[in-house]
Every structure is written in C-alpha cells, then in structure tokens.
Motif scaffolding. Structure first.
Motif, mmCIF file in Angstrom:
data_model
loop_
_atom_site.group_PDB
_atom_site.id
_atom_site.type_symbol
_atom_site.label_atom_id
_atom_site.label_comp_id
_atom_site.label_asym_id
_atom_site.label_seq_id
_atom_site.Cartn_x
_atom_site.Cartn_y
_atom_site.Cartn_z
ATOM 1 N N PHE A 13 71.142 4.804 36.451
ATOM 2 C CA PHE A 13 72.136 4.813 35.452
ATOM 3 C C PHE A 13 73.765 4.840 36.001
ATOM 4 O O PHE A 13 74.832 4.472 35.251
ATOM 5 N N ILE A 14 74.090 5.547 36.997
ATOM 6 C CA ILE A 14 75.445 5.573 37.751
ATOM 7 C C ILE A 14 75.708 4.179 38.062
ATOM 8 O O ILE A 14 76.922 3.824 37.656
ATOM 9 N N ALA A 15 75.042 3.251 38.503
ATOM 10 C CA ALA A 15 75.227 1.891 38.616
ATOM 11 C C ALA A 15 75.787 1.373 37.389
ATOM 12 O O ALA A 15 76.769 0.580 37.382
ATOM 13 N N GLY A 16 74.886 1.497 36.289
ATOM 14 C CA GLY A 16 75.362 0.819 35.022
ATOM 15 C C GLY A 16 76.547 1.350 34.561
ATOM 16 O O GLY A 16 77.201 0.622 33.875
ATOM 17 N N TYR A 17 76.786 2.649 34.574
ATOM 18 C CA TYR A 17 77.872 3.358 34.111
ATOM 19 C C TYR A 17 78.947 3.074 34.816
ATOM 20 O O TYR A 17 80.054 2.595 34.201
ATOM 21 N N SER A 18 79.293 2.819 36.124
ATOM 22 C CA SER A 18 80.479 2.349 36.888
ATOM 23 C C SER A 18 80.411 0.888 36.453
ATOM 24 O O SER A 18 81.813 0.718 36.387
ATOM 25 N N ALA A 19 79.628 0.017 36.491
ATOM 26 C CA ALA A 19 79.855 -1.375 36.020
ATOM 27 C C ALA A 19 80.473 -1.359 34.764
ATOM 28 O O ALA A 19 81.284 -2.633 34.572
ATOM 29 N N LEU A 48 80.399 4.732 46.684
ATOM 30 C CA LEU A 48 80.478 3.611 45.710
ATOM 31 C C LEU A 48 81.516 2.589 46.709
ATOM 32 O O LEU A 48 82.361 3.003 47.212
ATOM 33 N N SER A 49 80.980 1.195 46.777
ATOM 34 C CA SER A 49 81.721 0.110 47.199
ATOM 35 C C SER A 49 82.038 -0.818 46.269
ATOM 36 O O SER A 49 81.125 -1.348 45.460
ATOM 37 N N VAL A 50 83.294 -0.761 45.700
ATOM 38 C CA VAL A 50 83.844 -1.468 44.257
ATOM 39 C C VAL A 50 84.588 -2.829 44.813
ATOM 40 O O VAL A 50 85.309 -2.821 45.599
ATOM 41 N N PHE A 51 83.762 -4.101 44.264
ATOM 42 C CA PHE A 51 84.300 -5.197 44.521
ATOM 43 C C PHE A 51 84.512 -5.771 43.052
ATOM 44 O O PHE A 51 84.497 -5.076 41.962
ATOM 45 N N HIS A 52 85.129 -6.933 43.177
ATOM 46 C CA HIS A 52 85.681 -7.742 41.959
ATOM 47 C C HIS A 52 84.618 -8.038 40.931
ATOM 48 O O HIS A 52 84.616 -7.994 39.704
ATOM 49 N N ILE A 55 78.940 -4.166 42.549
ATOM 50 C CA ILE A 55 79.149 -2.801 42.859
ATOM 51 C C ILE A 55 78.012 -2.443 43.842
ATOM 52 O O ILE A 55 77.070 -2.791 43.472
ATOM 53 N N ILE A 56 78.431 -1.712 45.124
ATOM 54 C CA ILE A 56 77.157 -1.374 45.668
ATOM 55 C C ILE A 56 77.119 0.159 45.802
ATOM 56 O O ILE A 56 78.291 0.550 45.953
ATOM 57 N N LEU A 57 76.024 0.705 45.529
ATOM 58 C CA LEU A 57 76.068 2.299 45.192
ATOM 59 C C LEU A 57 75.089 2.729 46.119
ATOM 60 O O LEU A 57 73.902 2.112 46.212
ATOM 61 N N ILE A 72 74.741 -3.999 41.696
ATOM 62 C CA ILE A 72 74.710 -4.407 40.333
ATOM 63 C C ILE A 72 75.805 -5.277 40.128
ATOM 64 O O ILE A 72 77.325 -5.012 40.637
ATOM 65 N N ASP A 73 75.724 -6.105 39.258
ATOM 66 C CA ASP A 73 76.916 -7.113 38.847
ATOM 67 C C ASP A 73 77.968 -6.430 37.814
ATOM 68 O O ASP A 73 77.490 -5.885 36.766
ATOM 69 N N ILE A 74 79.200 -6.654 37.828
ATOM 70 C CA ILE A 74 80.143 -5.996 36.845
ATOM 71 C C ILE A 74 80.115 -7.183 35.760
ATOM 72 O O ILE A 74 80.477 -8.144 35.780
ATOM 73 N N PRO A 75 79.804 -6.737 34.465
ATOM 74 C CA PRO A 75 79.811 -7.497 33.194
ATOM 75 C C PRO A 75 81.076 -7.743 32.748
ATOM 76 O O PRO A 75 82.066 -7.101 33.040
ATOM 77 N N ALA A 76 81.288 -9.045 32.278
ATOM 78 C CA ALA A 76 82.520 -9.566 31.680
ATOM 79 C C ALA A 76 82.536 -8.904 30.235
ATOM 80 O O ALA A 76 82.444 -9.440 29.291
ATOM 81 N N HIS A 77 83.199 -7.482 30.074
ATOM 82 C CA HIS A 77 83.355 -7.022 28.862
ATOM 83 C C HIS A 77 84.790 -7.152 28.556
ATOM 84 O O HIS A 77 85.584 -7.372 29.466
ATOM 85 N N PRO A 78 85.115 -7.036 27.122
ATOM 86 C CA PRO A 78 86.494 -7.263 26.739
ATOM 87 C C PRO A 78 86.924 -5.727 27.270
ATOM 88 O O PRO A 78 86.363 -4.963 27.450
#
Length: 254
Positions: A13-19, A48-52, A55-57, A72-78
């Motif tokens: 959940f936290i991975a999806g939330y942060s991404a 958390l290790s946040v990249f562009h 995210i590594i959690l 988890i990959d960071i999705p391309a949201h608006p």
C-alpha cells in the motif's frame, strides 16, 4: 505485532501510495513524510529511496525487526493538486484514527478513482487565464486571439496525451499549433509579438521547476536535478515548436 501477511500488505500500500503522490507532482520530502506517517500508525519504520522513475521501499516492524522490500515504478499521472491535498489528509487521518488497512485502502482508491474535472471546463479556464496577455501589454484583439489559440493547442495536447504520444513531441506540436494560431494577430493592427509569446505560456512546466528546486534545497539532489532536467527539456520543446512558427512568419514580424 504485525504479521508477515499484513507487513506485505502495508508495504504494497505505501509503495502504491508514494508512487501515486510522486506521479501527481508532489515534492519528495512531502511524499516521504506522508509515507512515514502512515507507517508509524501501523507500527513500522518506513525507509524510502525515491528516484525519478521508481521508488525503493523498505519497511521494518518496530517490534519484531522483520523487514519487507518493494520496488515500484512511478506512474505518469497528470499534475493533481487535489490528490496532493486529499492523500496528505488521508495520511493524517490514518495517523490520528489508526484506521484498519482495508479502510485506508478503500479511501485511497476512492480518492484516486474520483471523476476528473471536465476537459472542456479545463479548456475554458486555461483559455481565459492565458488570454490575460494584457498584463504584458497586449490589446483586446490579442486577448481574443490568444484565447482561441490556447484552446486549440490545449485541445490538441489533450488528444495526443490520450494516445500516449511522447510528451516532448506533444509539447513541440502543441507549441507550434498554438503559436501558429496566434500568428493570425499579424493580419490585424495589433500586438502580434505579445500574442505569439503568450500563446504558449500554458505549456510552461511550473510544477516540475518548483519541485526540482525544493528537492535540491531539501537535499534530494538526484530527484531534484532529474526534475529540473525534464523541465528544461520541456522548455526546449516549447521553444522548438514556437521557432517553427517564427520561421514561417519572420518576414511579417520585421
């Protein structure tokens, strides 16, 4: 004490939330604070290790020392200021009320699946906002031309985004079309230079620029420079699209 199964559920959940927060245009320190706040509510320590792009959690049970990892990959949201505020408020609600995991997940899904603002409404608002080129010395005719040019360029941008075209191509084409429409100001005895310059202002990537500076100031150098680099490339794309129009009408501007 957190069971192995619930530890995995919290981690996912936290991975999806942060991404989702990163994809919606939230600066890095806020994403980390919100994620740690949720983890604290469930008795786990969040790293958390946040990249562009991802995210590594790692979460660690405070009682047992058991750890769980997620990538988890960071999705391309608006960009979404609404998701920014509502998901931050959710982290406080979880922290204050110690909501069950399933209830927190339901609230999260409800927030991210809520109906988006009508694209037509967005078109009109952005068109009116961009039409205030009078602030830069434009006249009434230029304002009306910039309004129509902005709506045309933004509509094209929305349609290309639906087709998942490369966003640099989207910015080049949108800037070219908007500035080309604004070049009709050359026909009239009006402030054509201002109309051309302001017709592409709706494309300026303000949020990545601001977030990039905030990240660097707060010590997240890699993410900050990545965001600034992307913003710079988008600005270059805008300049390329605008330059195509200027090459076509340069004799009329002299």
């Amino acid at each position: 004490m957190t069971t192995n199964e619930s530890l995995i559920s919290i981690s996912k959940f936290i991975a999806g939330y942060s991404a989702h927060l990163m994809g919606a245009g939230v600066h890095t320190s806020r994403v980390i604070r919100n994620s740690k706040r949720i983890g604290e509510a469930y008795g786990v320590d969040v790293k958390l290790s946040v990249f562009h792009k991802n995210i590594i959690l790692t979460i660690i049970d405070n009682e047992t020392g058991e750890a769980c990892n997620e990538v988890i990959d960071i999705p391309a949201h608006p960009i979404s200021f609404e998701h920014n505020s509502e998901l931050s408020a959710l982290s406080w609600e979880v922290y204050d009320k110690h909501l069950p995991l399933h209830e927190m997940a339901d609230k999260f899904n409800k927030i991210i699946s809520a109906p988006k603002i009508d694209p037509l409404f967005v078109l009109l608002l952005v068109g009116f906002a961009n039409a205030f080129c009078k602030l830069f010395g434009g006249d009434i005719i230029s304002m009306s031309i910039v309004f129509s040019a902005t709506i045309t360029g933004l509509f094209l941008k929305q349609q290309m985004q639906k087709k998942k075209i490369n966003h640099y191509i989207i910015f080049i084409v949108s800037a070219f079309v908007a500035s080309l429409c604004a070049s009709t100001a050359l026909i009239f005895d009006t402030t054509s230079e201002i109309a051309l310059a302001t017709s592409v202002l709706y494309l300026v990537p303000g949020v990545p620029l601001i977030n990039g500076v905030i990240d660097i100031v707060e010590g997240y150098i890699l993410t900050g420079f990545a965001r600034l680099t992307e913003a710079a490339l988008l600005i270059v794309s805008i300049a390329i699209g605008l330059s195509f129009t200027l090459l076509m009408v340069k004799n009329s501007l002299i």
